[in-house]
Design an enzyme around this catalytic site. Structure first.
Site, PDB file in Angstrom:
ATOM      1  N   ILE A   1     -20.969  -5.984 -25.864  1.00 23.10           N
ATOM      2  CA  ILE A   1     -21.800  -5.198 -26.883  1.00 23.10           C
ATOM      3  C   ILE A   1     -20.683  -5.622 -28.279  1.00 23.10           C
ATOM      4  CG2 ILE A   1     -21.331  -2.918 -28.024  1.00 23.10           C
ATOM      5  CD1 ILE A   1     -22.316  -1.773 -25.012  1.00 23.10           C
TER       6      ILE A   1
ATOM      7  N   GLU B   1      -4.690  -3.394  -2.604  1.00 27.30           N
ATOM      8  CA  GLU B   1      -4.687  -2.031  -1.752  1.00 27.30           C
ATOM      9  C   GLU B   1      -5.928  -1.989  -0.915  1.00 27.30           C
ATOM     10  OE1 GLU B   1      -2.983   1.600  -3.335  1.00 27.30           O
ATOM     11  OE2 GLU B   1      -1.643   0.733  -4.618  1.00 27.30           O
TER      12      GLU B   1
ATOM     13  N   THR C   1      -9.114  -5.286  -0.444  1.00 34.37           N
ATOM     14  CA  THR C   1     -10.263  -5.735  -1.258  1.00 34.37           C
ATOM     15  C   THR C   1     -11.391  -5.214  -0.924  1.00 34.37           C
ATOM     16  OG1 THR C   1     -10.927  -7.275   0.734  1.00 34.37           O
ATOM     17  CG2 THR C   1      -9.259  -8.332  -0.825  1.00 34.37           C
TER      18      THR C   1
HETATM   19  N1  CAA Z   1      -6.327   4.840   8.130  1.00 32.13           N
HETATM   20  C1  CAA Z   1      -5.317   5.099   9.364  1.00 32.13           C
HETATM   21  N2  CAA Z   1      -5.140   4.132  10.448  1.00 32.13           N
HETATM   22  C2  CAA Z   1      -5.804   2.817  10.389  1.00 32.13           C
HETATM   23  C3  CAA Z   1      -6.808   2.625   9.241  1.00 32.13           C
HETATM   24  C4  CAA Z   1      -6.640   3.577   8.224  1.00 32.13           C
HETATM   25  N3  CAA Z   1      -7.545   3.267   7.052  1.00 32.13           N
HETATM   26  N4  CAA Z   1      -7.081   1.488   9.606  1.00 32.13           N
HETATM   27  C5  CAA Z   1      -6.722   0.871  10.459  1.00 32.13           C
HETATM   28  N5  CAA Z   1      -5.692   1.834  11.202  1.00 32.13           N
HETATM   29  C6  CAA Z   1      -5.228   1.805  12.195  1.00 32.13           C
HETATM   30  C7  CAA Z   1      -5.872   1.666  13.494  1.00 32.13           C
HETATM   31  O1  CAA Z   1      -6.415   3.037  13.948  1.00 32.13           O
HETATM   32  C8  CAA Z   1      -5.179   0.998  14.627  1.00 32.13           C
HETATM   33  O2  CAA Z   1      -4.133   2.020  15.249  1.00 32.13           O
HETATM   34  P1  CAA Z   1      -3.984   2.378  16.733  1.00 32.13           P
HETATM   35  O3  CAA Z   1      -4.303   1.243  17.483  1.00 32.13           O
HETATM   36  O4  CAA Z   1      -2.948   2.956  16.827  1.00 32.13           O
HETATM   37  O5  CAA Z   1      -5.481   3.100  16.650  1.00 32.13           O
HETATM   38  C9  CAA Z   1      -4.445   0.172  13.537  1.00 32.13           C
HETATM   39  O6  CAA Z   1      -4.273   0.671  12.423  1.00 32.13           O
HETATM   40  C10 CAA Z   1      -4.852  -1.255  13.675  1.00 32.13           C
HETATM   41  O7  CAA Z   1      -6.223  -1.272  13.180  1.00 32.13           O
HETATM   42  P2  CAA Z   1      -7.064  -2.343  13.795  1.00 32.13           P
HETATM   43  O8  CAA Z   1      -7.043  -2.237  15.395  1.00 32.13           O
HETATM   44  O9  CAA Z   1      -8.610  -1.652  13.337  1.00 32.13           O
HETATM   45  O10 CAA Z   1      -7.004  -3.655  13.233  1.00 32.13           O
HETATM   46  P3  CAA Z   1      -7.309  -4.545  12.301  1.00 32.13           P
HETATM   47  O11 CAA Z   1      -6.421  -5.731  12.126  1.00 32.13           O
HETATM   48  O12 CAA Z   1      -8.936  -4.657  13.036  1.00 32.13           O
HETATM   49  O13 CAA Z   1      -7.934  -4.037  10.893  1.00 32.13           O
HETATM   50  C11 CAA Z   1      -7.222  -3.240   8.689  1.00 32.13           C
HETATM   51  C12 CAA Z   1      -6.989  -3.524  10.105  1.00 32.13           C
HETATM   52  C13 CAA Z   1      -7.975  -1.963   8.314  1.00 32.13           C
HETATM   53  C14 CAA Z   1      -8.138  -4.628   8.272  1.00 32.13           C
HETATM   54  C15 CAA Z   1      -5.937  -3.353   8.075  1.00 32.13           C
HETATM   55  O14 CAA Z   1      -5.282  -4.573   8.254  1.00 32.13           O
HETATM   56  C16 CAA Z   1      -6.010  -3.273   6.330  1.00 32.13           C
HETATM   57  O15 CAA Z   1      -6.225  -2.133   5.929  1.00 32.13           O
HETATM   58  N6  CAA Z   1      -5.788  -4.554   5.826  1.00 32.13           N
HETATM   59  C17 CAA Z   1      -5.886  -4.249   4.216  1.00 32.13           C
HETATM   60  C18 CAA Z   1      -4.375  -4.372   3.865  1.00 32.13           C
HETATM   61  C19 CAA Z   1      -4.281  -3.905   2.605  1.00 32.13           C
HETATM   62  O16 CAA Z   1      -4.981  -2.800   1.906  1.00 32.13           O
HETATM   63  N7  CAA Z   1      -3.404  -4.520   1.828  1.00 32.13           N
HETATM   64  C20 CAA Z   1      -3.045  -3.936   0.355  1.00 32.13           C
HETATM   65  C21 CAA Z   1      -1.516  -4.581  -0.004  1.00 32.13           C
HETATM   66  S1  CAA Z   1      -0.684  -2.945  -0.723  1.00 32.13           S
HETATM   67  C22 CAA Z   1      -0.917  -3.401  -2.271  1.00 32.13           C
HETATM   68  O17 CAA Z   1      -1.841  -3.980  -2.911  1.00 32.13           O
HETATM   69  C23 CAA Z   1      -0.034  -2.319  -3.129  1.00 32.13           C
HETATM   70  C24 CAA Z   1       0.275  -2.783  -4.466  1.00 32.13           C
HETATM   71  O18 CAA Z   1       1.310  -3.387  -4.694  1.00 32.13           O
HETATM   72  C25 CAA Z   1      -0.893  -2.501  -5.718  1.00 32.13           C
END
Ligand code: CAA
Length: 379
Positions: free
Chosen positions: A337, A363, A365
């Site tokens: 715009i 936080e 993707t």
């Molecule tokens: N809330 C609570 N617990 C969760 C969860 C959620 N949203 N997601 C997963 N968990 C728990 C699971 O319950 C599991 O615990 P238990 O074994 O005790 O049940 C554990 O975490 C592992 O989970 P998964 O077996 O599902 O593992 P995975 O590898 O298949 O998946 C994932 C995990 C959800 C992909 C996770 O790795 C994730 O969230 N990744 C993204 C990371 C992220 O957001 N990074 C951002 C960096 S911080 C940042 O950006 C800050 C900044 O500076 C701005």
């Protein structure tokens, strides 16, 4: 869910709007160009109560609800997303996590100063080889009795250089995989802790994003958050709330660009009439406003559920997924715009368009949000 804001919430919203216009707008372009962290402004935000909004007043926090927090985040983000990411990390990832899971001693020592911005906090989960795949932590926290020996590298850490308090996620018991991970409070100046290179970023250039190196850093056991092995659950639980903060940041970036586009469309003339009188522009504004409103409802819903102590995991992920998507679309249309003026720095929308992109990455993707949402749906 009541969509009428209370007097208190409206007051917070106005205070944030006024602060953004008077304190953040002047110099925001220069800070972006020079990659200058808004230290003075963050200090003032601490004095005004924006850095620990939801924390209990006994720790110098504002004792406010999450709705007030997202209202303030939206207003600050309309003007300066570099300041708002510092605010979001400090409020949602550091203060909230410490208040919920920290010991009384940790709260006394750190939280009271984090809420006033005497200290700034950082949340250190990402690593060179563990971004989205956060369970693959390579940083180690070896148990040495009364302390942990911390070794490793963290990447893309928001507030990397400005922080005094760092919550570092590290692996203690690799055989237990994510259940062997700990969250440790590391202080700036601990021997062996070095702040590494500053990232030269596309957007949020006023925010200081650094790598961090830990070499044999002795972290007292008293600095562990929660039980042994609680670190990954801590990180995930904290990030659930953090995603509401980033969703409101994306919403603010979009609504800031929209407001600038409306102003410009009412001022600028083409083909003998204001841009706002051309249907092509009117329809763009209609689409932008509708998307913003939809994103705001998702953000408020997630905040409301959190305030009601209901499960907000899916709602927070949906809010972040959608708000960060529409932030791309709305900022791009705002540039369109503005035409040629939109492509230069003076009119702010080009910065907002660059700032918007990161909300689809940090936080969690866009793809991670879809994983979180679909797992919740199919549970
Ligand atoms: N809330 C609570 N617990 C969760 C969860 C959620 N949203 N997601 C997963 N968990 C728990 C699971 O319950 C599991 O615990 P238990 O074994 O005790 O049940 C554990 O975490 C592992 O989970 P998964 O077996 O599902 O593992 P995975 O590898 O298949 O998946 C994932 C995990 C959800 C992909 C996770 O790795 C994730 O969230 N990744 C993204 C990371 C992220 O957001 N990074 C951002 C960096 S911080 C940042 O950006 C800050 C900044 O500076 C701005």
């Amino acid at each position: 869910m009541n969509l009428e804001l209370t007097e208190e919430q409206l007051t917070v919203q106005k205070a944030a709007r006024d602060f953004a216009q008077t304190e953040l707008l002047p110099g925001v372009i220069e800070r972006d160009t020079e990659q200058k962290f808004p230290s003075d402004q963050i200090k003032k935000m601490g004095e005004l109560g924006f850095m620990g909004m939801m924390t209990d007043p006994k720790y110098n926090g504002g004792g406010m609800d999450t709705i007030s927090y997202v209202l303030a985040m939206e207003e600050i983000s309309k003007v300066d997303a570099s300041a708002s990411v510092c605010m979001s990390v400090n409020n949602s990832l550091v203060c909230w996590g410490l208040e919920r899971f920290g010991t009384d001693e940790q709260k006394e020592k750190y939280l009271k100063k984090l809420t006033t911005a005497e200290y700034i906090g950082a949340f250190c989960l990402s690593e060179p080889e563990a971004g989205s795949d956060a369970t693959s932590q390579r940083t180690t926290a070896e148990d040495k009795g009364d302390y942990y020996l911390l070794n490793g590298t963290k990447n893309w850490i928001t507030n990397g250089k400005s922080a005094s308090v760092y919550i570092v996620i590290a692996q203690t018991h690799p055989e237990k995989k994510h259940k062997g991970i700990n969250a440790l409070i590391v202080e700036r100046g601990m021997p062996g802790f070095v702040v590494g290179k500053k990232e030269d970023k596309m957007g949020i250039r006023g925010s200081d994003t650094h790598s961090l190196m830990f070499t044999d850093v002795k972290v007292p056991k008293a600095n562990r958050i929660g039980e042994d092995g609680f670190g990954f659950t801590f990180a995930m639980t904290t990030l659930n709330g953090g995603r509401i903060g980033i969703a409101s940041q994306a919403l603010g970036i979009a609504s800031g660009a929209y407001e600038l586009a409306v102003k410009y469309a009412k001022e600028r003339k083409a083909f003998g009439k204001h841009l706002s009188e051309h249907q092509a522009i009117q329809f763009k504004l209609a689409d932008m406003a509708t998307k913003i409103n939809a994103a705001r409802l998702l953000v408020w819903q997630a905040a409301y559920l959190k305030d009601q102590k209901k499960d907000f995991v899916k709602a927070a992920a949906m809010a972040k997924l959608f708000a960060s998507q529409i932030a791309q679309e709305v900022t791009s249309e705002a540039v369109q715009i503005h035409g040629g003026y939109g492509y230069v720095k003076e009119f702010h929308v080009e910065r907002l368009m660059r700032d918007a992109k990161i909300t689809q990455i940090y936080e969690g993707t866009t793809e991670i949000q879809k994983m979180v949402i679909s797992r919740e749906l199919l549970r």
